[in-house]
Design a protein around this motif. Structure first.
Motif, PDB file in Angstrom:
ATOM      1  N   ASP A 130      43.291  37.166  38.031  1.00 44.30           N
ATOM      2  CA  ASP A 130      44.604  36.785  38.530  1.00 44.30           C
ATOM      3  C   ASP A 130      45.394  37.974  39.033  1.00 44.30           C
ATOM      4  N   ASN A 131      45.016  39.170  38.581  1.00 46.31           N
ATOM      5  CA  ASN A 131      45.802  40.350  38.928  1.00 46.31           C
ATOM      6  C   ASN A 131      45.562  40.739  40.393  1.00 46.31           C
ATOM      7  N   LEU A 132      46.650  40.922  41.129  1.00 49.88           N
ATOM      8  CA  LEU A 132      46.493  41.126  42.571  1.00 49.88           C
ATOM      9  C   LEU A 132      45.895  42.492  42.905  1.00 49.88           C
ATOM     10  N   VAL A 133      46.254  43.532  42.130  1.00 54.15           N
ATOM     11  CA  VAL A 133      45.663  44.851  42.403  1.00 54.15           C
ATOM     12  C   VAL A 133      44.162  44.791  42.184  1.00 54.15           C
ATOM     13  N   LYS A 134      43.746  44.100  41.118  1.00 57.23           N
ATOM     14  CA  LYS A 134      42.318  44.001  40.843  1.00 57.23           C
ATOM     15  C   LYS A 134      41.607  43.205  41.930  1.00 57.23           C
ATOM     16  N   LYS A 135      42.283  42.210  42.452  1.00 57.75           N
ATOM     17  CA  LYS A 135      41.698  41.454  43.562  1.00 57.75           C
ATOM     18  C   LYS A 135      41.428  42.381  44.746  1.00 57.75           C
ATOM     19  N   ILE A 136      42.358  43.306  45.002  1.00 60.93           N
ATOM     20  CA  ILE A 136      42.157  44.194  46.146  1.00 60.93           C
ATOM     21  C   ILE A 136      41.005  45.160  45.892  1.00 60.93           C
TER      22      ILE A 136
END
Lengths: 151, 172, 117
Positions: C27-33
């Motif tokens: 869910d974490n957006l930085v991790k998604k990137i």
């Protein structure tokens, strides 16, 4: 402002070499690995190192925002301008053959100019993006705790 | 490389994730050198390990460095990923083998470039000559993409309201 | 023999799926990137693998060398890497703005806030 002596001395020592290496990569890209993108990123890394160690204020004094904004546009314009120049002297768009007395020289010149344009844009954009992130943090810090945070 | 990726999957501290991402980029660059792509390796090392790490750290400094515990189950995504992976591996069975000189990739435009580019442009680094001359339009478009991304970041984070407020202060 | 010849592709598939999993399951957006970057890197490795010729060297013309790896994938990936970092920068800037607007970078919390308003 940070005052780590070792970091400051080493960074001062390294800066000219990073810049020199960037120039080498930029203009020697025809013969070895390298080119506009790599050189641009190396330049940007040099400036970011400077900004990290000597503070954003000093880095902005070396490379003011106006110059960066100008550089972002200048690189693209230089690239596109080479194409338009080729049109004007009677070739096709981005067809470097007509730029000098013979085709090979024209190609050389064209590629050099185009790579320079790429390098300028990449450097400016990368440094600008970093400065924008860092300055954003600074202004956010101003709102929260009166700007006592470094950088 | 795979181990690093597994670690990225597991670790919830975002600082560690970003640093592992940087290590991942350096390893990718090493693999590119082994596969003869020195230009690409150069770029990957400078960009992936340098600039994007710095930017990601900047983002973490502006936001938060902890990832929250996931609230929902992860079974469905895992099944999805496994199915896609199996399909892709089935697809690789038809691909040309590693380093095969008779693969379709190697027999069409590549040799032409290698033969003509040094003669026509007088530049020994074929990658540079293709990048700037043969595929000049691509590269122009790409420079414009970088330009646009730069403008986008400036517009998103450029503190325009702040500047406006300062001007109002001056007027007062 | 097939296993040796296709080993690189399997690594690529593994990396690609790991990146894909990070993107869809976290869910974490930085991790998604970061996951997107891993996915990208796997595609880069795949293209460069296509370009490799057994016994070839880097495509910089020099005397005494006859076999070069295919330079075309290198050019494509060179541009792709730089475009990749540009999009990463833009994505991270968006994450920062989202954090300012919602006070969180977790996707499900953003959903909850959206539904409340």
């Amino acid at each position: 402002m940070y005052s780590y002596l070792v970091l400051r001395v080493v960074a001062k020592l390294l800066m000219p070499f990073i810049m020199l290496f960037g120039l080498y990569v930029q203009f020697h890209g025809d013969f070895g690995p390298g080119g506009g993108f790599q050189a641009g990123v190396i330049f940007a890394a040099g400036f970011i190192l400077y900004a990290l160690i000597f503070g954003l204020q000093n880095a902005s004094r070396v490379l003011p925002r106006g110059i960066l904004r100008f550089g972002i546009a200048l690189g693209v314009l230089l690239y596109a301008g080479v194409g338009v120049y080729n049109l004007l002297v009677g070739g096709k768009y981005l067809d470097y053959n007509v730029m000098a007395q013979n085709a090979v020289h024209g190609q050389h010149l064209g590629i050099l100019l185009v790579e320079l344009g790429v390098g300028i844009t990449v450097t400016s954009v990368m440094v600008m993006v970093f400065f924008t992130f860092a300055r954003h943090r600074q202004t956010k810090g101003d709102d929260q705790d009166g700007g006592s945070r470094p950088l | 490389m795979s181990i690093t990726v597994c670690a990225i999957l597991r670790i919830r501290n975002l600082y560690a994730v970003v640093m592992l991402g940087s290590i991942f980029s350096v390893m990718a660059a090493a693999i590119f050198v082994i596969l003869d792509a020195v230009d690409v390796a150069f770029t990957e090392a400078a960009v992936g390990a340098g600039i994007s790490t710095v930017l990601a750290l900047g983002t973490i400094a502006l936001t938060t460095d902890r990832e929250k515990k996931p609230s929902h189950t992860k079974i469905l995504p895992l099944i999805m990923v496994c199915l896609t992976g199996v399909a892709l591996i089935y697809g690789t069975l038809d691909l040309a083998h590693y380093g095969d000189p008779n693969a379709p990739v190697q027999t069409h435009v590549g040799p032409d470039y290698l033969r003509d580019a040094p003669v026509k442009t007088g530049i020994p680094n074929v990658v540079t000559s293709i990048l700037a001359s043969y595929r000049g339009y691509d590269t122009l478009g790409e420079v414009v993409v970088i330009f646009t991304a730069g403008i986008g970041v400036i517009l998103l984070l450029g503190n325009w309201r702040h500047i406006g407020r300062r001007r109002e202060d001056k007027d007062v | 023999m097939a296993a040796v010849g296709l080993y690189n592709y399997w690594i690529v598939v593994f990396l690609m799926m790991a990146g894909f999993y990070i993107v869809i399951a976290h869910d974490n957006l930085v991790k998604k990137i970061v996951g997107l970057n891993v996915f990208q890197a796997s595609v880069f490795v795949m293209y460069i693998t296509f370009g490799k010729i057994q016994g070839g060297t880097a495509p910089i013309i020099a005397e005494g060398i006859t076999t070069y790896s295919n330079p075309l994938p290198h050019v494509l990936i060179l541009t792709a890497i730089v475009v990749g970092v540009a999009t990463t920068a833009l994505g991270l800037a968006l994450v920062v703005r989202i954090n300012e607007a919602y006070g969180t970078i977790e996707e499900d919390e953003i959903h909850v806030q959206d539904e409340e308003s």
